[in-house]
Design a protein around this motif. Structure first.
Motif, short mmCIF file in Angstrom:
data_model
loop_
_atom_site.label_atom_id
_atom_site.label_comp_id
_atom_site.label_asym_id
_atom_site.label_seq_id
_atom_site.Cartn_x
_atom_site.Cartn_y
_atom_site.Cartn_z
N ALA A 13 19.43 -18.91 -10.64
CA ALA A 13 18.26 -18.24 -11.21
C ALA A 13 18.08 -16.86 -10.61
O ALA A 13 17.76 -15.89 -11.32
CB ALA A 13 17.01 -19.09 -10.97
N ASP A 14 18.28 -16.74 -9.30
CA ASP A 14 18.11 -15.45 -8.63
C ASP A 14 19.19 -14.47 -9.06
O ASP A 14 18.90 -13.31 -9.41
CB ASP A 14 18.15 -15.67 -7.11
N ILE A 15 20.45 -14.89 -9.05
CA ILE A 15 21.55 -14.00 -9.39
C ILE A 15 21.53 -13.64 -10.87
O ILE A 15 21.84 -12.50 -11.25
CB ILE A 15 22.90 -14.64 -9.01
N TYR A 16 21.15 -14.58 -11.72
CA TYR A 16 21.04 -14.30 -13.15
C TYR A 16 20.09 -13.12 -13.38
O TYR A 16 20.39 -12.20 -14.16
CB TYR A 16 20.52 -15.53 -13.89
N GLU A 163 41.57 -16.19 -15.48
CA GLU A 163 40.59 -16.39 -14.42
C GLU A 163 39.70 -15.16 -14.30
O GLU A 163 40.17 -14.02 -14.39
CB GLU A 163 41.29 -16.65 -13.09
N GLY A 164 38.40 -15.40 -14.11
CA GLY A 164 37.48 -14.30 -13.95
C GLY A 164 36.19 -14.77 -13.30
O GLY A 164 35.91 -15.96 -13.23
N SER A 165 35.41 -13.81 -12.82
CA SER A 165 34.11 -14.12 -12.22
C SER A 165 33.05 -13.26 -12.88
O SER A 165 33.21 -12.04 -12.98
CB SER A 165 34.14 -13.83 -10.71
N TYR A 166 31.98 -13.90 -13.39
CA TYR A 166 30.97 -13.13 -14.10
C TYR A 166 29.68 -12.97 -13.30
O TYR A 166 28.89 -12.07 -13.58
CB TYR A 166 30.68 -13.74 -15.47
N PHE A 167 29.42 -13.81 -12.30
CA PHE A 167 28.26 -13.64 -11.42
C PHE A 167 28.72 -13.84 -9.99
O PHE A 167 29.46 -14.79 -9.69
CB PHE A 167 27.17 -14.69 -11.70
N LYS A 168 28.27 -12.99 -9.09
CA LYS A 168 28.46 -13.23 -7.66
C LYS A 168 27.40 -12.43 -6.91
O LYS A 168 26.95 -11.38 -7.36
CB LYS A 168 29.85 -12.84 -7.21
N GLY A 169 26.99 -12.97 -5.76
CA GLY A 169 25.98 -12.28 -4.97
C GLY A 169 25.21 -13.23 -4.08
O GLY A 169 25.45 -14.44 -4.06
N THR A 170 24.24 -12.67 -3.37
CA THR A 170 23.43 -13.42 -2.41
C THR A 170 22.00 -13.47 -2.90
O THR A 170 21.43 -12.45 -3.29
CB THR A 170 23.48 -12.75 -1.02
N ASP A 171 21.40 -14.67 -2.90
CA ASP A 171 20.03 -14.82 -3.38
C ASP A 171 19.02 -14.57 -2.27
O ASP A 171 19.38 -14.21 -1.14
CB ASP A 171 19.83 -16.20 -4.02
N GLY A 177 27.13 -16.95 -3.51
CA GLY A 177 27.92 -17.72 -4.45
C GLY A 177 28.64 -16.84 -5.44
O GLY A 177 28.37 -15.64 -5.54
N ARG A 178 29.57 -17.45 -6.14
CA ARG A 178 30.24 -16.75 -7.24
C ARG A 178 30.70 -17.78 -8.26
O ARG A 178 31.01 -18.93 -7.92
CB ARG A 178 31.41 -15.91 -6.75
N HIS A 198 33.79 -23.13 -12.27
CA HIS A 198 33.11 -23.75 -11.14
C HIS A 198 32.31 -22.69 -10.40
O HIS A 198 32.49 -21.48 -10.60
CB HIS A 198 34.10 -24.46 -10.19
N ILE A 199 31.39 -23.15 -9.58
CA ILE A 199 30.56 -22.27 -8.75
C ILE A 199 30.89 -22.55 -7.29
O ILE A 199 30.87 -23.70 -6.85
CB ILE A 199 29.06 -22.50 -9.01
N GLU A 200 31.24 -21.50 -6.55
CA GLU A 200 31.53 -21.59 -5.13
C GLU A 200 30.30 -21.13 -4.35
O GLU A 200 29.80 -20.02 -4.58
CB GLU A 200 32.72 -20.72 -4.76
N ILE A 201 29.80 -21.97 -3.46
CA ILE A 201 28.56 -21.70 -2.75
C ILE A 201 28.80 -21.69 -1.23
O ILE A 201 29.51 -22.55 -0.70
CB ILE A 201 27.48 -22.76 -3.07
N THR A 202 28.21 -20.69 -0.56
CA THR A 202 28.13 -20.67 0.89
C THR A 202 26.65 -20.55 1.25
O THR A 202 26.01 -19.55 0.92
CB THR A 202 28.91 -19.50 1.50
N THR A 203 26.10 -21.57 1.91
CA THR A 203 24.67 -21.57 2.23
C THR A 203 24.37 -20.62 3.38
O THR A 203 25.27 -20.11 4.06
CB THR A 203 24.19 -22.99 2.61
N ASN A 204 23.07 -20.41 3.63
CA ASN A 204 22.69 -19.51 4.72
C ASN A 204 23.00 -20.07 6.10
O ASN A 204 22.92 -19.37 7.10
CB ASN A 204 21.20 -19.13 4.61
N SER A 205 23.38 -21.35 6.16
CA SER A 205 23.79 -21.95 7.43
C SER A 205 25.31 -22.06 7.54
O SER A 205 25.83 -22.62 8.50
CB SER A 205 23.17 -23.34 7.59
N GLY A 206 26.01 -21.56 6.52
CA GLY A 206 27.46 -21.53 6.57
C GLY A 206 28.17 -22.69 5.89
O GLY A 206 29.40 -22.72 5.83
N ASP A 207 27.43 -23.67 5.38
CA ASP A 207 28.05 -24.78 4.65
C ASP A 207 28.61 -24.29 3.32
O ASP A 207 28.02 -23.41 2.68
CB ASP A 207 27.03 -25.89 4.40
N GLN A 208 29.74 -24.86 2.94
CA GLN A 208 30.40 -24.45 1.71
C GLN A 208 30.65 -25.66 0.81
O GLN A 208 30.98 -26.74 1.29
CB GLN A 208 31.74 -23.76 2.01
#
Length: 267
Positions: A13-16, A163-171, A177-178, A198-208
């Motif tokens: 929602a934030d990156i959108y 292969e491509g990425s249409y959204f990436k960034g930090t909320d 995520g991307r 797929h969506i690749e996520i890295t949380t603010n605590s470093g979990d992926q």
């Protein structure tokens, strides 16, 4: 344990909103409303209002606006932004099953929602249902504003594995995520375009973690959309291409695709 669903939906929602921040479609909608309603404030329903990118400017322009969306994370962003706008109401609902209300002057199906419906219903059927529900929500003589991607040759647009990425960034919670897409295939018999990503996520605590997704869309023809409008009791008064005053050709055959806009009256 991490609530992965919450993290992913909040991030999306934030990156959108960071990426989908254009205003040309909103400016065109406001222009059409002014021209077609003699600048009279309208009682408007926006379906799938999201974070308020469209419904908030409508309310700021003096219209009485109701919006709803099925995504609570997008809707929360709308709630935050609509502070002080007493002429805007929003609620959470599934468009395919909810009661849209009645007696609106204008129903808005914008932001290409016709091609982005999320429902367990047959896709083409759900597109027809959206148009029928729009008619039911309007007063007699009310209008539908519909914009959507219209493709003359969907195979030329959707057939391709890449292969491509249409959204990436930090909320705003620090989640990075991307999105990774691997292309899509269009079936000309079913008119279904299907793809995987797929969506690749890295949380603010470093979990992926990774969230796999599959999606599909029904790509309607111009004749199908016109047929759904006629069956729902609409008369098309104006058509436009790419948010300009250029009318939509019938049939569309001199370009691969366009963003079509239709202004139709409920008989």
């Amino acid at each position: 344990m991490l609530n992965r669903e919450f993290i992913v939906k909040h991030w999306y929602a934030d990156i959108y909103e960071q990426f989908e921040n254009h205003t040309n479609d909103v400016e065109f909608l406001l222009k059409i409303l002014n021209e077609q309603t003699d600048q009279t404030p309208q009682n408007i329903l926006e379906v799938a209002c999201g974070g308020g990118r469209i419904c908030i400017p409508l309310a700021q322009a003096g219209h009485k606006v109701t919006g709803f969306d099925a995504d609570e994370h997008m809707l929360l962003r709308c709630y935050r932004r609509m502070k002080g706008l007493s002429n805007l109401q929003c609620f959470m609902a599934d468009a395919t099953t909810a009661d849209w209300g009645t007696a609106f002057d204008v129903v808005i199906l914008a932001g290409n929602i016709l091609i982005n419906i999320e429902s367990d219903m047959d896709y083409a059927q759900s597109q027809a249902v959206f148009i029928r529900k729009a008619a039911e929500a309007l007063r007699s003589g009310g209008h539908l504003y519909l914009d959507f991607d219209l493709h003359f040759d969907p195979s030329a647009t959707f057939n391709g594995l890449r292969e491509g990425s249409y959204f990436k960034g930090t909320d705003d919670l620090g989640t990075y995520g991307r999105t990774i897409s691997y292309g899509s295939i269009y079936n000309p018999i079913t008119q279904i375009c299907a793809g995987v990503n797929h969506i690749e996520i890295t949380t603010n605590s470093g979990d992926q973690f990774i969230i796999p997704e599959q999606w599909y869309k029904h790509i309607p023809t111009q004749a199908q959309v016109y047929g759904w409008l006629k069956d729902a009791g609409f008369t098309i008064e104006r058509t436009f291409i790419n948010y300009t005053d250029q009318p939509l050709a019938e049939p569309l055959n001199d370009m691969k695709w366009c963003r079509a806009t239709i202004w139709a009256r409920k008989v």
